[in-house]
Write a protein that holds these residues in place. Structure first.
Motif, PDB file in Angstrom:
ATOM      1  N   ARG A   4       0.844  -1.220  -0.043  1.00 32.17           N
ATOM      2  CA  ARG A   4       0.431   0.001   0.251  1.00 32.17           C
ATOM      3  C   ARG A   4       0.536   1.520  -0.300  1.00 32.17           C
ATOM      4  O   ARG A   4       0.683   2.522  -0.639  1.00 32.17           O
ATOM      5  N   LYS A   5       1.863   0.945   1.003  1.00 31.24           N
ATOM      6  CA  LYS A   5       2.690   2.568   0.834  1.00 31.24           C
ATOM      7  C   LYS A   5       3.602   2.544  -0.487  1.00 31.24           C
ATOM      8  O   LYS A   5       3.688   3.840  -1.020  1.00 31.24           O
ATOM      9  N   GLN A   6       3.948   0.875  -1.574  1.00 30.65           N
ATOM     10  CA  GLN A   6       4.802   1.362  -2.484  1.00 30.65           C
ATOM     11  C   GLN A   6       3.508   2.331  -3.626  1.00 30.65           C
ATOM     12  O   GLN A   6       4.060   2.790  -4.463  1.00 30.65           O
ATOM     13  N   LYS A   7       2.221   1.940  -3.228  1.00 33.98           N
ATOM     14  CA  LYS A   7       1.273   2.144  -4.120  1.00 33.98           C
ATOM     15  C   LYS A   7       0.900   4.090  -3.835  1.00 33.98           C
ATOM     16  O   LYS A   7       0.344   4.374  -5.015  1.00 33.98           O
ATOM     17  N   GLU A  23     -11.273 -15.655  -1.791  1.00 31.45           N
ATOM     18  CA  GLU A  23     -12.034 -14.292  -2.207  1.00 31.45           C
ATOM     19  C   GLU A  23     -11.718 -12.585  -2.772  1.00 31.45           C
ATOM     20  O   GLU A  23     -11.504 -12.280  -3.671  1.00 31.45           O
ATOM     21  N   VAL A  24     -11.436 -12.031  -1.734  1.00 33.69           N
ATOM     22  CA  VAL A  24     -11.154 -10.649  -0.864  1.00 33.69           C
ATOM     23  C   VAL A  24      -9.447 -10.932  -1.533  1.00 33.69           C
ATOM     24  O   VAL A  24      -9.029  -9.982  -1.972  1.00 33.69           O
ATOM     25  N   LEU A  25      -9.301 -12.181  -1.296  1.00 34.23           N
ATOM     26  CA  LEU A  25      -7.250 -12.218  -0.894  1.00 34.23           C
ATOM     27  C   LEU A  25      -7.540 -11.922  -2.735  1.00 34.23           C
ATOM     28  O   LEU A  25      -5.767 -11.194  -2.986  1.00 34.23           O
ATOM     29  N   ALA A  26      -8.122 -11.936  -3.604  1.00 27.85           N
ATOM     30  CA  ALA A  26      -7.453 -12.615  -4.595  1.00 27.85           C
ATOM     31  C   ALA A  26      -8.458 -10.668  -5.583  1.00 27.85           C
ATOM     32  O   ALA A  26      -7.492 -10.666  -6.439  1.00 27.85           O
ATOM     33  N   LYS A  27      -8.513 -10.662  -4.673  1.00 30.33           N
ATOM     34  CA  LYS A  27      -9.081  -8.700  -5.209  1.00 30.33           C
ATOM     35  C   LYS A  27      -7.728  -7.920  -4.714  1.00 30.33           C
ATOM     36  O   LYS A  27      -7.396  -7.545  -5.514  1.00 30.33           O
ATOM     37  N   GLY A  67      -1.267  -6.056  -7.931  1.00 27.74           N
ATOM     38  CA  GLY A  67      -0.741  -5.975  -9.272  1.00 27.74           C
ATOM     39  C   GLY A  67       0.338  -7.592  -8.914  1.00 27.74           C
ATOM     40  O   GLY A  67       1.627  -7.307  -9.503  1.00 27.74           O
ATOM     41  N   VAL A  68       0.124  -8.431  -7.446  1.00 30.31           N
ATOM     42  CA  VAL A  68       0.956  -9.580  -7.250  1.00 30.31           C
ATOM     43  C   VAL A  68      -0.140 -11.031  -7.806  1.00 30.31           C
ATOM     44  O   VAL A  68      -1.795 -10.294  -7.336  1.00 30.31           O
ATOM     45  N   THR A  86      -1.496 -14.246  -6.032  1.00 28.92           N
ATOM     46  CA  THR A  86      -2.297 -14.785  -4.184  1.00 28.92           C
ATOM     47  C   THR A  86      -1.092 -15.712  -3.758  1.00 28.92           C
ATOM     48  O   THR A  86      -1.693 -15.605  -2.982  1.00 28.92           O
ATOM     49  N   ASP A  87      -0.580 -16.127  -4.623  1.00 25.60           N
ATOM     50  CA  ASP A  87       0.530 -17.213  -4.395  1.00 25.60           C
ATOM     51  C   ASP A  87       1.381 -16.640  -3.305  1.00 25.60           C
ATOM     52  O   ASP A  87       1.510 -16.687  -2.188  1.00 25.60           O
ATOM     53  N   TYR A  88       1.672 -14.877  -3.815  1.00 25.49           N
ATOM     54  CA  TYR A  88       2.804 -14.284  -3.702  1.00 25.49           C
ATOM     55  C   TYR A  88       1.972 -13.925  -1.462  1.00 25.49           C
ATOM     56  O   TYR A  88       2.761 -13.459  -0.845  1.00 25.49           O
ATOM     57  N   LEU A  89       0.975 -13.334  -1.859  1.00 25.34           N
ATOM     58  CA  LEU A  89       0.206 -12.655  -0.071  1.00 25.34           C
ATOM     59  C   LEU A  89       0.395 -14.797   0.581  1.00 25.34           C
ATOM     60  O   LEU A  89       0.065 -14.136   1.801  1.00 25.34           O
TER      61      LEU A  89
END
Length: 127
Positions: A15-18, A48-52, A58-59, A61-64
């Motif tokens: 979020r801070k990067q964005k 489903e929220v994680l996917a959003k 721009g990452v 879901t695996d990353y998260l």
């Protein structure tokens, strides 16, 4: 004070990067601001929220998910153009002072940045 989860630290960093607020993210993905802010503390979102969230930043879901599970974490480097790439199998969370230092270094000309790097190396060698 509650220790932040790996996902929370990842979401805060993204979020801070964005350069957006938690409310901006919540509005963009269609959830309440208070709900999103809980994700930046310790609550894990539904898939489903994680996917959003992943789509918004721009990452993948695996990353998260990796930041939730603590498995297969990546050392993430941010390139000058803002893109990221993973290099090693270690997660590094930056604190506010470290982020400020990096942003300050990025604002220096090449000669001054080299001077700072040389100073840091000298300081490390002194123990």
């Amino acid at each position: 004070m509650q220790e932040k989860s790996g996902l929370a630290l990842t979401l805060i960093r993204l979020r801070k990067q964005k350069n957006v607020t938690a409310q901006n993210v919540a509005d963009a993905i269609g959830i309440k601001g208070t709900t999103y802010r809980r994700y930046e503390i310790s609550t894990e979102p539904r898939l489903e929220v994680l996917a959003k969230i992943a789509d918004y930043f721009g990452v993948t879901t695996d990353y998260l998910i990796d930041s939730i599970n603590g498995a297969s974490k990546h050392e993430v480097f941010v390139c000058a153009d803002g893109s990221e790439y993973a290099l090693k199998t270690k997660f590094i969370a930056l604190n506010e002072k470290e982020i400020d230092l990096i942003n300050t270094l990025r604002g220096l000309n090449d000669s001054d940045a080299i001077d700072v790097y040389d100073f840091v190396e000298w300081k490390k060698s002194k123990g």
